[in-house]
Design a protein around this motif. Sequence first.
Motif, short mmCIF file in Angstrom:
data_model
loop_
_atom_site.label_atom_id
_atom_site.label_comp_id
_atom_site.label_asym_id
_atom_site.label_seq_id
_atom_site.Cartn_x
_atom_site.Cartn_y
_atom_site.Cartn_z
N SER A 73 12.98 21.38 -29.43
CA SER A 73 12.27 21.99 -28.32
C SER A 73 12.60 23.48 -28.15
O SER A 73 11.96 24.16 -27.38
CB SER A 73 12.59 21.26 -27.02
OG SER A 73 13.96 21.41 -26.68
N ASP A 74 13.59 23.97 -28.86
CA ASP A 74 13.98 25.37 -28.75
C ASP A 74 14.60 25.79 -30.07
O ASP A 74 15.18 24.98 -30.79
CB ASP A 74 15.00 25.57 -27.62
CG ASP A 74 15.23 27.03 -27.30
OD1 ASP A 74 14.42 27.86 -27.76
OD2 ASP A 74 16.21 27.34 -26.60
N GLU A 75 14.47 27.07 -30.40
CA GLU A 75 15.01 27.55 -31.66
C GLU A 75 16.49 27.82 -31.52
O GLU A 75 16.91 28.66 -30.73
CB GLU A 75 14.28 28.81 -32.10
CG GLU A 75 14.74 29.33 -33.45
CD GLU A 75 13.97 30.55 -33.89
OE1 GLU A 75 14.34 31.13 -34.93
OE2 GLU A 75 13.00 30.91 -33.20
N LEU A 76 17.31 27.10 -32.28
CA LEU A 76 18.74 27.28 -32.28
C LEU A 76 19.20 27.64 -33.67
O LEU A 76 18.67 27.15 -34.67
CB LEU A 76 19.46 25.99 -31.83
CG LEU A 76 19.16 25.47 -30.42
CD1 LEU A 76 19.89 24.16 -30.19
CD2 LEU A 76 19.55 26.49 -29.36
N SER A 77 20.24 28.48 -33.74
CA SER A 77 20.82 28.78 -35.04
C SER A 77 21.65 27.59 -35.50
O SER A 77 21.99 26.70 -34.72
CB SER A 77 21.70 30.03 -34.94
OG SER A 77 22.85 29.76 -34.15
#
Length: 213
Positions: A73-77
Motif C-alpha cells: 500500500s506504500d512504497e518502502l525501501s
Amino acid sequence: MTPALLYGIDLVAVAILTFAIYFPRHRRRDLVVAYLGVNVGVLAVSAVLASSSVAAGLGLGLFGVLSIIRLRSDELSQREVAYYFAALALGLLGGLGEAVGWLSIAGSALVLVVMAVADHPRLLSRHHSQTVVLDRAVTEHDALTATLEQLLGGTVHTATVQRLDLADDTTLVDVRYELPRRSRRTRSDGDAPAGRTAVGPRPGTVAEPVAAR
C-alpha cells in the motif's frame, strides 16, 4: 518464564529497535508509528492465539497476508521492509515465546544485534545505487559507464538501462557504484577518475541523478 515478563521484554526490544536504531539513522516518523503498531498488534494477537485453541499457524498466515497488503500500500525501501519484519518478529517472539523461554529472549536479542550491525552507516558506506537520467541517448555501454563514473565520481559496477529514448534524446539508467576511499577530494569539472577517459554529456546538456537509494 511468565508471559508478562516476555511482554515487557518485547516492549523494551521494539523501543530499542525503533528509537535507538531506526529513528536516529533515518528520521521517518510515520514508520516509527507503523513499527510500534505492528509489534504491539502482533504481540497481542499472538498472545491470544497461544492461550486459545485456535491454531497458531492460522494466525501466522493471517499476519503474513496482512503484512503483504500493508507493504504494497506504500512504497518502502528494502531497508524499511527489514525493520518492518524485525518489529513483527519481535512481537511473535514475545507473544508465542512462553513455551521456549530463554530461547525467545535470545531470538529477540539476535534480531536487534543483526539490525544494528547490518544497518550501521559505516557498513559498505562507499557503495551506493541511484536512478540517473542522462540528457542524451547513450547506446554504447563503455561510453555510458565512463559518463556515469565522471558524473558520480566513483567506479560503476553495474549500469542497467531502464529506458532509452531516441526521440527525446534521454537515457534512464539504474546505477550501482562505489565511491573511492578519498571521496572528499574535490575534482575539477573536466577531470575523470584515474584510468578512465572523460566522456561527458555534449555541450548544453544536463546529466542529473533523480533518485538515490
